[in-house]
Design an enzyme around this catalytic site. Structure first.
Site, PDB file in Angstrom:
ATOM      1  N   HIS A  17      19.643  53.478  57.018  1.00  0.00           N
ATOM      2  CA  HIS A  17      19.383  54.625  56.139  1.00  0.00           C
ATOM      3  C   HIS A  17      18.657  55.733  56.913  1.00  0.00           C
ATOM      4  CE1 HIS A  17      19.321  51.467  52.732  1.00  0.00           C
ATOM      5  NE2 HIS A  17      20.374  52.228  52.485  1.00  0.00           N
ATOM      6  N   LYS A  41      19.204  46.709  36.953  1.00  0.00           N
ATOM      7  CA  LYS A  41      19.195  45.883  38.158  1.00  0.00           C
ATOM      8  C   LYS A  41      17.824  45.239  38.299  1.00  0.00           C
ATOM      9  CE  LYS A  41      22.616  47.897  41.249  1.00  0.00           C
ATOM     10  NZ  LYS A  41      22.810  48.460  42.594  1.00  0.00           N
ATOM     11  N   ARG A  90      29.623  52.779  57.402  1.00  0.00           N
ATOM     12  CA  ARG A  90      29.476  51.833  58.526  1.00  0.00           C
ATOM     13  C   ARG A  90      30.812  51.248  58.969  1.00  0.00           C
ATOM     14  NH1 ARG A  90      25.440  48.224  55.193  1.00  0.00           N
ATOM     15  NH2 ARG A  90      27.104  48.825  53.776  1.00  0.00           N
ATOM     16  N   SER A 128      20.640  46.636  53.219  1.00  0.00           N
ATOM     17  CA  SER A 128      19.424  46.187  52.524  1.00  0.00           C
ATOM     18  C   SER A 128      19.560  44.722  52.120  1.00  0.00           C
ATOM     19  CB  SER A 128      19.195  47.026  51.261  1.00  0.00           C
ATOM     20  OG  SER A 128      18.951  48.367  51.598  1.00  0.00           O
TER      21      SER A 128
HETATM   22  O1  PNS Z   1      22.852  52.426  47.937  1.00  0.00           O
HETATM   23  P1  PNS Z   1      23.984  52.256  46.975  1.00  0.00           P
HETATM   24  O2  PNS Z   1      23.665  51.131  46.019  1.00  0.00           O
HETATM   25  O3  PNS Z   1      25.297  52.097  47.660  1.00  0.00           O
HETATM   26  O4  PNS Z   1      24.047  53.623  46.105  1.00  0.00           O
HETATM   27  C1  PNS Z   1      24.981  53.763  45.063  1.00  0.00           C
HETATM   28  C2  PNS Z   1      24.665  55.032  44.228  1.00  0.00           C
HETATM   29  C3  PNS Z   1      23.229  54.994  43.747  1.00  0.00           C
HETATM   30  C4  PNS Z   1      24.851  56.248  45.102  1.00  0.00           C
HETATM   31  C5  PNS Z   1      25.672  55.056  43.056  1.00  0.00           C
HETATM   32  O5  PNS Z   1      25.648  53.825  42.401  1.00  0.00           O
HETATM   33  C6  PNS Z   1      25.360  56.158  42.047  1.00  0.00           C
HETATM   34  O6  PNS Z   1      25.544  57.307  42.330  1.00  0.00           O
HETATM   35  N1  PNS Z   1      24.862  55.762  40.859  1.00  0.00           N
HETATM   36  C7  PNS Z   1      24.493  56.697  39.806  1.00  0.00           C
HETATM   37  C8  PNS Z   1      25.424  56.604  38.598  1.00  0.00           C
HETATM   38  C9  PNS Z   1      26.687  57.388  38.841  1.00  0.00           C
HETATM   39  O7  PNS Z   1      26.664  58.589  39.031  1.00  0.00           O
HETATM   40  N2  PNS Z   1      27.823  56.676  38.829  1.00  0.00           N
HETATM   41  C10 PNS Z   1      29.126  57.262  39.042  1.00  0.00           C
HETATM   42  C11 PNS Z   1      29.528  57.193  40.500  1.00  0.00           C
HETATM   43  S1  PNS Z   1      31.200  57.643  40.706  1.00  0.00           S
END
Ligand code: PNS
Length: 161
Positions: A17, A41, A90, A128
């Site tokens: 990150h 979560k 990645r 993570s």
């Molecule tokens: O670190 P991650 O878990 O890969 O991050 C995922 C994240 C937080 C970027 C994604 O789950 C997100 O944007 N969640 C917010 C809800 C949302 O907007 N969902 C629609 C995505 S198309």
């Protein structure tokens, strides 16, 4: 004024990150590192703890702001007047997931474009969840996270065992 958002779960922030944050921050005026505050979560760290850990790892980068958001990412993007969503890639698996998400976000908010940065090779194996698994099983995860937060992760894992 270019305002970018780097969203994620950051449970916890890893060197991978940090690699994306450092490189992304060079490309914009302000980079918001946005922690998803998701009560459904059950993360290792609370949202406030995640924010503190990220701040400890990014205090050397002047144009980084660390916040949390909830709800849709595109709504948060609009609220802070951001132009770009930043995501790190990645591998091919990341790419497939990320390109779907970027298309959906664009459908939800015409102004929400996503920029991808490929993680530098030495960080491509880090996630993570692997940090948590290695730490939980007593392995050495010191090369995967910033040394400033190693003890906090270790202590949290010990408390949870
Ligand atoms: O670190 P991650 O878990 O890969 O991050 C995922 C994240 C937080 C970027 C994604 O789950 C997100 O944007 N969640 C917010 C809800 C949302 O907007 N969902 C629609 C995505 S198309």
């Amino acid at each position: 004024m270019s305002i970018w958002v780097y969203p994620g779960s950051f449970d916890p922030i890893t060197l991978g990150h940090e690699n994306i944050i450092e490189r992304g921050a060079r490309l914009c005026d302000t980079l918001y590192v946005a922690v998803l505050d998701n009560p459904n979560k059950s993360p290792l760290f609370s949202t406030d703890e995640k924010i503190e850990l990220i701040k400890k790892c990014t205090s050397h980068i002047p144009n980084v702001v660390v916040e949390c958001f909830n709800g849709l990412l595109v709504d948060y993007v609009k609220d802070i007047n951001a132009n770009v969503i930043l995501r790190g890639i990645r591998n091919v698996g990341d790419y497939e997931y990320e390109q779907n998400m970027s298309v959906l976000n664009k459908k939800l908010n015409e102004n929400a474009d996503t920029v991808f940065i490929c993680a530098d090779p030495e960080f491509r194996c880090i996630s993570s969840s692997s940090v948590k698994e290695i730490a939980m099983l007593g392995g050495d995860f010191s090369g995967l996270v910033n040394e400033n937060i190693f003890n906090e992760i270790n202590n949290q894992i010990t408390r949870r065992k």
